[in-house]
Design an enzyme around this catalytic site. Structure first.
Site, PDB file in Angstrom:
ATOM      1  N   PHE A 121       0.871  -1.185   0.000  1.00  0.00           N
ATOM      2  CA  PHE A 121       0.000   0.000   0.000  1.00  0.00           C
ATOM      3  C   PHE A 121       0.901   1.226   0.000  1.00  0.00           C
ATOM      4  CE2 PHE A 121      -4.594   0.851   1.262  1.00  0.00           C
ATOM      5  CZ  PHE A 121      -5.119  -0.174   0.519  1.00  0.00           C
ATOM      6  N   GLN A 234      -8.126  14.335   4.169  1.00  0.00           N
ATOM      7  CA  GLN A 234      -7.491  13.524   3.113  1.00  0.00           C
ATOM      8  C   GLN A 234      -8.407  13.363   1.896  1.00  0.00           C
ATOM      9  OE1 GLN A 234      -6.584   9.074   3.551  1.00  0.00           O
ATOM     10  NE2 GLN A 234      -4.569  10.016   3.468  1.00  0.00           N
ATOM     11  N   HIS A 236      -8.654  11.168  -1.134  1.00  0.00           N
ATOM     12  CA  HIS A 236      -8.117   9.917  -1.685  1.00  0.00           C
ATOM     13  C   HIS A 236      -8.003  10.082  -3.194  1.00  0.00           C
ATOM     14  CE1 HIS A 236      -7.802   5.680  -2.731  1.00  0.00           C
ATOM     15  NE2 HIS A 236      -7.723   5.362  -1.462  1.00  0.00           N
ATOM     16  N   LEU A 250     -15.317   4.950  -3.339  1.00  0.00           N
ATOM     17  CA  LEU A 250     -13.888   4.629  -3.310  1.00  0.00           C
ATOM     18  C   LEU A 250     -13.483   3.512  -4.274  1.00  0.00           C
ATOM     19  CD1 LEU A 250     -11.435   5.599  -1.560  1.00  0.00           C
ATOM     20  CD2 LEU A 250     -11.608   3.382  -0.451  1.00  0.00           C
ATOM     21  N   GLU A 253      -6.993   1.491  -2.884  1.00  0.00           N
ATOM     22  CA  GLU A 253      -5.569   1.561  -3.209  1.00  0.00           C
ATOM     23  C   GLU A 253      -5.015   0.159  -3.492  1.00  0.00           C
ATOM     24  OE1 GLU A 253      -3.868   4.363  -0.551  1.00  0.00           O
ATOM     25  OE2 GLU A 253      -1.888   3.502  -0.698  1.00  0.00           O
ATOM     26  N   ARG A 309      -1.012   9.386  -0.511  1.00  0.00           N
ATOM     27  CA  ARG A 309      -2.272   9.782  -1.151  1.00  0.00           C
ATOM     28  C   ARG A 309      -2.314  11.262  -1.507  1.00  0.00           C
ATOM     29  NH1 ARG A 309      -6.373   6.188   2.618  1.00  0.00           N
ATOM     30  NH2 ARG A 309      -5.872   4.255   1.551  1.00  0.00           N
ATOM     31  N   HIS A 380     -12.055  11.695   1.767  1.00  0.00           N
ATOM     32  CA  HIS A 380     -12.056  10.322   2.267  1.00  0.00           C
ATOM     33  C   HIS A 380     -11.895  10.208   3.770  1.00  0.00           C
ATOM     34  CE1 HIS A 380     -11.451   6.043   2.104  1.00  0.00           C
ATOM     35  NE2 HIS A 380     -10.213   6.117   2.539  1.00  0.00           N
ATOM     36  N   ARG A 415      -2.537  10.500   6.346  1.00  0.00           N
ATOM     37  CA  ARG A 415      -2.595   9.112   6.822  1.00  0.00           C
ATOM     38  C   ARG A 415      -2.151   8.151   5.723  1.00  0.00           C
ATOM     39  NH1 ARG A 415      -6.532   4.752   6.490  1.00  0.00           N
ATOM     40  NH2 ARG A 415      -7.830   6.045   5.150  1.00  0.00           N
TER      41      ARG A 415
HETATM   42  P1  FAD Z   1     -16.717   4.392  11.914  1.00  0.00           P
HETATM   43  O1  FAD Z   1     -16.464   3.016  11.492  1.00  0.00           O
HETATM   44  O2  FAD Z   1     -16.892   5.438  10.879  1.00  0.00           O
HETATM   45  O3  FAD Z   1     -17.970   4.335  12.897  1.00  0.00           O
HETATM   46  C1  FAD Z   1     -18.578   5.507  13.387  1.00  0.00           C
HETATM   47  C2  FAD Z   1     -19.755   5.116  14.244  1.00  0.00           C
HETATM   48  O4  FAD Z   1     -20.249   6.288  14.895  1.00  0.00           O
HETATM   49  C3  FAD Z   1     -20.950   4.523  13.489  1.00  0.00           C
HETATM   50  O5  FAD Z   1     -21.496   3.484  14.250  1.00  0.00           O
HETATM   51  C4  FAD Z   1     -21.961   5.713  13.441  1.00  0.00           C
HETATM   52  O6  FAD Z   1     -23.291   5.298  13.341  1.00  0.00           O
HETATM   53  C5  FAD Z   1     -21.669   6.346  14.790  1.00  0.00           C
HETATM   54  N1  FAD Z   1     -22.082   7.742  14.958  1.00  0.00           N
HETATM   55  C6  FAD Z   1     -21.691   8.831  14.258  1.00  0.00           C
HETATM   56  N2  FAD Z   1     -22.293   9.932  14.764  1.00  0.00           N
HETATM   57  C7  FAD Z   1     -23.066   9.518  15.804  1.00  0.00           C
HETATM   58  C8  FAD Z   1     -23.954  10.177  16.716  1.00  0.00           C
HETATM   59  N3  FAD Z   1     -24.161  11.501  16.691  1.00  0.00           N
HETATM   60  N4  FAD Z   1     -24.614   9.432  17.646  1.00  0.00           N
HETATM   61  C9  FAD Z   1     -24.440   8.078  17.701  1.00  0.00           C
HETATM   62  N5  FAD Z   1     -23.615   7.418  16.854  1.00  0.00           N
HETATM   63  C10 FAD Z   1     -22.941   8.129  15.932  1.00  0.00           C
HETATM   64  N6  FAD Z   1      -8.929   2.359   6.379  1.00  0.00           N
HETATM   65  C11 FAD Z   1      -7.936   1.412   6.401  1.00  0.00           C
HETATM   66  O7  FAD Z   1      -7.113   1.400   7.303  1.00  0.00           O
HETATM   67  N7  FAD Z   1      -7.872   0.459   5.424  1.00  0.00           N
HETATM   68  C12 FAD Z   1      -8.756   0.409   4.405  1.00  0.00           C
HETATM   69  O8  FAD Z   1      -8.681  -0.476   3.565  1.00  0.00           O
HETATM   70  C13 FAD Z   1      -9.800   1.400   4.357  1.00  0.00           C
HETATM   71  N8  FAD Z   1     -10.715   1.416   3.345  1.00  0.00           N
HETATM   72  C14 FAD Z   1     -11.748   2.308   3.372  1.00  0.00           C
HETATM   73  C15 FAD Z   1     -12.723   2.289   2.390  1.00  0.00           C
HETATM   74  C16 FAD Z   1     -13.797   3.167   2.416  1.00  0.00           C
HETATM   75  C17 FAD Z   1     -14.829   3.115   1.346  1.00  0.00           C
HETATM   76  C18 FAD Z   1     -13.891   4.125   3.449  1.00  0.00           C
HETATM   77  C19 FAD Z   1     -15.026   5.098   3.499  1.00  0.00           C
HETATM   78  C20 FAD Z   1     -12.914   4.173   4.434  1.00  0.00           C
HETATM   79  C21 FAD Z   1     -11.839   3.282   4.407  1.00  0.00           C
HETATM   80  N9  FAD Z   1     -10.845   3.303   5.395  1.00  0.00           N
HETATM   81  C22 FAD Z   1      -9.853   2.365   5.405  1.00  0.00           C
HETATM   82  C23 FAD Z   1     -10.962   4.217   6.524  1.00  0.00           C
HETATM   83  C24 FAD Z   1     -11.567   3.483   7.702  1.00  0.00           C
HETATM   84  O9  FAD Z   1     -12.534   2.570   7.259  1.00  0.00           O
HETATM   85  C25 FAD Z   1     -12.230   4.427   8.686  1.00  0.00           C
HETATM   86  O10 FAD Z   1     -11.378   5.496   8.961  1.00  0.00           O
HETATM   87  C26 FAD Z   1     -12.497   3.695   9.980  1.00  0.00           C
HETATM   88  O11 FAD Z   1     -13.252   2.543   9.733  1.00  0.00           O
HETATM   89  C27 FAD Z   1     -13.200   4.583  10.979  1.00  0.00           C
HETATM   90  O12 FAD Z   1     -13.577   3.770  12.055  1.00  0.00           O
HETATM   91  P2  FAD Z   1     -14.219   4.388  13.345  1.00  0.00           P
HETATM   92  O13 FAD Z   1     -14.523   3.264  14.261  1.00  0.00           O
HETATM   93  O14 FAD Z   1     -13.401   5.506  13.837  1.00  0.00           O
HETATM   94  O15 FAD Z   1     -15.588   5.026  12.821  1.00  0.00           O
END
Ligand code: FAD
Length: 604
Positions: A121, A234, A236, A250, A253, A309, A380, A415
């Site tokens: 990556f 970021q 992407h 998306l 990568e 990126r 992203h 990142r």
């Molecule tokens: P999230 O998984 O975004 O979860 C947020 C949670 O908060 C959800 O449950 C939502 O409902 C809740 N929430 C939000 N606001 C509120 C509120 N006001 N009240 C109650 N609940 C709320 N990263 C990598 O390292 N490798 C990858 O291959 C990769 N691929 C990706 C592909 C895509 C399409 C995307 C969009 C992102 C990708 N990323 C990747 C980035 C990574 O997925 C995210 O940064 C990461 O999953 C974020 O995790 P998190 O637990 O912080 O939040």
């Protein structure tokens, strides 16, 4: 007087993505009573959308890898604005967190001798991303959910937190509402972990889904938490550009990691034209060397498509602006060309990138095993977020913790791919542990009933204004246009000042939002809560981007196109002043210990 359904916990986790679930598991394991609140259904978080993989120096594919290389890659990628303590902990603890997931039942792809397979990556010196095809996040969420449920956490699905509650300077829980019936809820808690993910929906073109409206950052800011690195959003490099209805989705990568190349309309691999000094030593000189790298040749250096990126996104932008783009305003990403090297490449691509194959087949009627894709930058990921202590993940508000994309620090100015899934495992675990510890040493807080009632009254006000009020969707669209056009991938002070004026006007309109209908599953009502959060984080992004008068990582200033060593000494902090005004300041980065400096010097 509006009624509240009441719950009481030791630790309340807001968000059920990877960070929230990992925190919940860790807190519950200490015996704490844990509640998890999430805006949508359990399992529907950004984490589930993650494709490419989770970065951890397991050294299964290249035995030269170790935490020291991962640490220095992360710092280089973040242009040295990272919280070095977080980068150190992350690099050291990520392998254990991935093995832990495996022990809980996650089925990663395998090497021939049965170990977890790792892929290349951008910005990672060695193949480092443990993965499950291009559906890594799905497997992670499935595993964390299964494990979490058995640890005894209570889940409140489709509940949105509207406000944090305070008691004598420390956090006391949160209140919010449920989408199904529109009822109000109170979750009293001794400690709260914010794991609400990013802010992508503040921009028009984004890979993020509807939930990512910066809620956690806004909630924390309003109770006095400091935000950090907000200028670093970021973009992407590879989102879909066509058809228009799916613009921004998306394109992992992983496509480039498997040998996909970027070409302009003249068929030229333009990424060879501009290789930053910081990466010259590590980048292939020829297409042939780059190909060998993607196929595991340890003597080859990575192709320029796998530069960080921020850089790849800017190079694509330059091609498009120079009129060398693809028909729909992107450039070409070609994985089909590997047929020159791999017999049976069609099946190979489908096996390695099954989601990408289906995504393009179904959404664009394009077979990626035969034709190039059209791709362009998409909003992203948010490097900025709630400022936390590197070890415990506690913010400057006692009892308020943050982890995952909602927290700042690990990634600095940019990142590296794969470092978010490892971030949320490492720091979700730490946040859960320290939040449970905080809860143990503190008594149950008192709830300010008056504040609770005023929050409910304010939440219901848009119904009273009805159809004569401002349309929340229109404010959201106008904000997205503003951020996309004026605070996007290339920034100038004059455009960002215009953005601030527009945000002020939108703030005024948001005060007058009106909605119709009733409280059950009312999307307009829900958007009336999202909009002030998006406006707040957008204002913070814009102020921070104006203050940083240089180009570094994800921030490119056309009026200050160079990196400035002086700015490399500071993070930018955004916080609420005593009169409710937004304050922006430079804060010096703590000096790095000599042993970590030595690691960086050794890896140069
Ligand atoms: P999230 O998984 O975004 O979860 C947020 C949670 O908060 C959800 O449950 C939502 O409902 C809740 N929430 C939000 N606001 C509120 C509120 N006001 N009240 C109650 N609940 C709320 N990263 C990598 O390292 N490798 C990858 O291959 C990769 N691929 C990706 C592909 C895509 C399409 C995307 C969009 C992102 C990708 N990323 C990747 C980035 C990574 O997925 C995210 O940064 C990461 O999953 C974020 O995790 P998190 O637990 O912080 O939040």
């Amino acid at each position: 007087m509006p009624e509240f359904q009441r719950f009481s916990y030791d630790v309340l986790i807001i968000g059920a993505g990877g960070a929230g679930l990992r925190a919940a598991i860790e807190a519950a394991a200490t015996g704490a009573k844990v509640g998890v609140v999430c805006k949508s259904l359990l399992g529907k978080a950004h984490t589930v959308m993650a494709e490419g993989g989770v970065a951890a120096a397991l050294a299964n594919v290249d035995d030269r890898d170790n935490w020291r290389v991962h640490f220095s890659d992360t710092m280089r990628g973040g242009q040295y604005l990272n919280n070095w303590r977080m980068a150190e902990l992350h690099a050291k603890e990520a392998p254990e967190c991935v093995r832990e997931l495996e022990a809980w039942g996650a089925l990663f792809d395998r090497t021939k001798d049965g170990r977890i397979l790792q892929r290349n990556f951008g910005g990672h010196r060695y193949p480092r991303l443990a993965h499950v095809g291009d559906r890594t996040g799905l497997e992670m969420i499935r595993t964390l959910q299964d494990h979490g449920i058995h640890c005894g956490m209570e889940v409140h699905m489709e509940c949105t937190v509207l406000s944090l509650l305070m008691d004598s300077g420390r956090v006391a829980g949160a209140c919010g509402y449920d989408r199904e019936k529109g009822r109000f809820h109170l979750w009293q808690a001794k400690a709260v972990v914010i794991a609400t993910g990013g802010i992508g929906r503040a921009f028009k073109i984004t890979s993020n889904s509807w939930e990512y409206t910066g809620d956690g950052l806004a909630l924390a800011y309003r109770v006095g938490a400091e935000l950090q690195d907000m200028e670093f959003v970021q973009f992407h490099p590879t989102g879909m550009v066509w058809p228009i209805s799916v613009r921004g989705i998306l394109v992992t990568e992983g496509v480039r990691g498997e040998g996909g190349v970027l070409r302009n309309s003249e068929g030229r691999r333009f990424m060879f034209d501009d290789i930053p000094d910081l990466y010259k030593e590590q980048t292939a000189d020829t297409e042939e060397e780059g190909w060998r790298y993607t196929q595991g040749d340890k003597n080859a250096r990575r192709p320029p498509e796998l530069l960080t990126r921020d850089h790849v996104a800017r190079c694509i932008n330059i091609e498009v602006k120079a009129g060398r783009g693809s028909p729909h305003g992107g450039v070409f990403l070609d994985i089909s060309w590997i047929k020159q090297h791999i017999p049976g490449s069609e099946e190979h691509i489908k096996r390695k990138l099954p989601s990408m194959y289906h995504q393009f087949k179904q959404l664009a009627d394009l077979d990626i095993t035969k034709e190039p894709m059209e791709v362009g930058p998409t909003t992203h990921y948010m490097m900025g977020g709630i400022r936390v202590d590197g070890d415990s993940q506690m913010s400057n508000v006692p009892g308020l913790f943050a982890a995952g994309e909602a927290a700042a620090g690990l990634h600095g100015a940019n990142r590296l791919g794969g470092n978010s899934l490892s971030d949320l495992l490492v720091f979700g675990r730490r946040a859960g542990r320290y939040a449970a510890e905080f809860a143990k040493s503190n008594s149950a807080p008192t709830i300010d009933e008056q504040y609770l009632q005023s929050t409910a009254t304010a939440a219901l006000a848009p119904f009273e204004r009805g159809p004569s009020g401002e349309n929340p969707y229109q404010i959201q669209y106008d904000l997205q246009d503003t951020m996309q056009d004026l605070v996007g991938i290339v920034r100038t002070e004059s455009e960002m000042e215009q953005a601030l004026d527009k945000i002020t006007q939108l703030d005024e309109r948001a005060e007058r939002i009106g909605i119709t209908g009733n409280r059950e599953y009312n999307n307009g009502w829900h958007t009336s809560f999202d909009v002030p959060n998006m406006l707040l984080v957008s204002e913070a992004v814009t102020h921070a981007a104006i203050l940083r008068k240089e180009s570094r990582g994800a921030q490119f200033r056309e009026d200050f196109p160079n990196k400035d060593a002086e700015w490399g000494k500071y993070n930018i902090i955004v916080k609420q002043g005593t009169q409710g005004e937004m304050q922006i300041e430079k804060r010096a980065i703590a000096p790095m210990p000599e042993e970590l400096k030595a690691v960086i010097a050794e890896m140069k």
